[in-house]
Design a protein around this motif. Structure first.
Motif, PDB file in Angstrom:
ATOM      1  N   GLY A 159       0.911  -1.278  -0.012  1.00 27.92           N
ATOM      2  CA  GLY A 159       0.015  -0.070   0.013  1.00 27.92           C
ATOM      3  C   GLY A 159       0.760   1.328   0.133  1.00 27.92           C
ATOM      4  N   LYS A 160       1.977   1.217   0.936  1.00 25.44           N
ATOM      5  CA  LYS A 160       2.844   2.221   0.744  1.00 25.44           C
ATOM      6  C   LYS A 160       3.558   2.730  -0.652  1.00 25.44           C
ATOM      7  CE  LYS A 160       5.378   3.141   4.772  1.00 25.44           C
ATOM      8  NZ  LYS A 160       6.463   2.919   5.882  1.00 25.44           N
ATOM      9  N   ASN A 163       1.136   4.092  -2.975  1.00 26.74           N
ATOM     10  CA  ASN A 163       0.696   5.191  -2.701  1.00 26.74           C
ATOM     11  C   ASN A 163       2.132   6.418  -3.161  1.00 26.74           C
ATOM     12  OD1 ASN A 163      -1.023   7.452  -1.272  1.00 26.74           O
ATOM     13  ND2 ASN A 163       0.415   7.576   0.464  1.00 26.74           N
ATOM     14  N   THR A 164       3.197   5.978  -3.031  1.00 30.20           N
ATOM     15  CA  THR A 164       4.277   6.640  -3.541  1.00 30.20           C
ATOM     16  C   THR A 164       4.238   6.848  -4.858  1.00 30.20           C
ATOM     17  OG1 THR A 164       5.710   5.886  -1.618  1.00 30.20           O
ATOM     18  CG2 THR A 164       6.874   6.587  -3.489  1.00 30.20           C
ATOM     19  N   LYS A 166       1.524   6.789  -6.728  1.00 28.57           N
ATOM     20  CA  LYS A 166       0.464   7.665  -7.073  1.00 28.57           C
ATOM     21  C   LYS A 166       0.915   9.258  -6.714  1.00 28.57           C
ATOM     22  CE  LYS A 166      -3.793   6.449  -5.843  1.00 28.57           C
ATOM     23  NZ  LYS A 166      -4.909   6.050  -4.808  1.00 28.57           N
ATOM     24  N   ILE A 167       1.732   9.463  -5.901  1.00 26.54           N
ATOM     25  CA  ILE A 167       2.264  10.776  -5.672  1.00 26.54           C
ATOM     26  C   ILE A 167       3.090  11.118  -6.684  1.00 26.54           C
ATOM     27  CG2 ILE A 167       3.940  12.200  -4.093  1.00 26.54           C
ATOM     28  CD1 ILE A 167       2.463  10.346  -1.763  1.00 26.54           C
TER      29      ILE A 167
END
Length: 266
Positions: A159-160, A163-164, A166-167
């Protein structure tokens, strides 16, 4: 223009370098011109294809921080059509040095820009962290492959990473796509391995590569000989797995090119 693919996962020991080396080697054997970029301070991809990191005077670190010409740092390997942009021990300090540089997230993109046309594929082996080197790789890449080991904590930390990504997509590289999730270290004898495969496929469906990388002794030992698996033992299960992955990647890209051409005509 060559397609740039980052192999990324902040977890260590998931088969990241093994995948970067052997996918690159397999693409080379399939007559694609490939550059392997070692963006991991451990420099395992460099030694894995037969170059001693201690003897590297010019490598990715010098290109990133001293503006030396990338083409002067590239070395050949024993695998056909495969070159490497190697790493040495100095890369450990790159994260700190990059912090104060202008366009710090785009340094890798800048150093690859002049050589992209010379290769069909550029494969980046990322560090097992979400630091500035990995962000540089994601900012430079067209897509990312995420290796996931078929073990109990497989999805932990994923998930992390997503998320990275996506950023990075929002702020640095709008074109970045997830090429796919690659299941690694699969052991047919373990019920757990099968459970992880089922879980990952039910969660991520079409994002998961059809090819699964099995646990294989020849695959584990090939880096100690400084060879990709296709050179070390082309008939081993590991070599067959990575050749299948390379073929899957090539076919996927061919399909994308055809559909984008049809879209343009329409």
């Amino acid at each position: 223009m060559g397609k740039i693919i980052a192999i990324a996962n902040q977890k260590g020991g998931v088969g990241k370098t093994t995948t970067a080396m052997n996918l690159a080697g397999s693409l080379g054997v399939l007559e694609k011109k490939v550059l392997l970029v070692d963006a991991d301070p451990q420099a395992n991809a460099t030694s894995g294809v037969g170059h001693d990191p201690k003897e590297i005077k010019k490598g990715i670190y010098e290109c990133l921080t001293q503006n030396i010409l990338t083409s002067t740092a590239i070395k050949e390997t024993t695998t056909p059509n495969l070159d490497i942009l190697p790493a040495n021990i100095d890369l450990v300090g790159a994260e700190l040095e990059l912090v104060n540089l202008e366009d710090r997230e785009y340094r890798l993109q800048h150093i690859l820009k002049n050589i992209t046309n010379e290769y069909d594929y550029i494969i980046i082996d990322c560090a097992p962290s979400l630091g500035l080197l990995t962000v540089n790789a994601l900012a430079a890449a067209d897509s990312v492959i995420i290796p996931i080991q078929c073990e109990y904590f497989a999805l932990e930390g994923l998930g992390k990473l997503l998320n990275t990504i996506k950023i990075v997509q929002q702020r640095l590289n709008i074109e970045l796509e997830i090429e796919g999730l690659l299941l690694t270290m699969y052991d047919t004898r373990l019920r757990l391995s099968n459970q992880v495969v089922e879980d990952v496929k039910s969660h991520f469906q079409n994002m998961v590569f059809k090819t699964i990388i099995h646990r294989n002794v020849r695959l584990s030992e090939s880096p100690s000989f400084g060879e990709t698996i296709v050179m070390h033992d082309a008939s081993s299960k590991g070599a067959i797995n990575y050749l299948n992955l390379a073929n899957e990647l090539i076919k996927k890209e061919e399909k994308e090119i055809i559909s984008s051409n049809e879209h343009e005509k329409a």
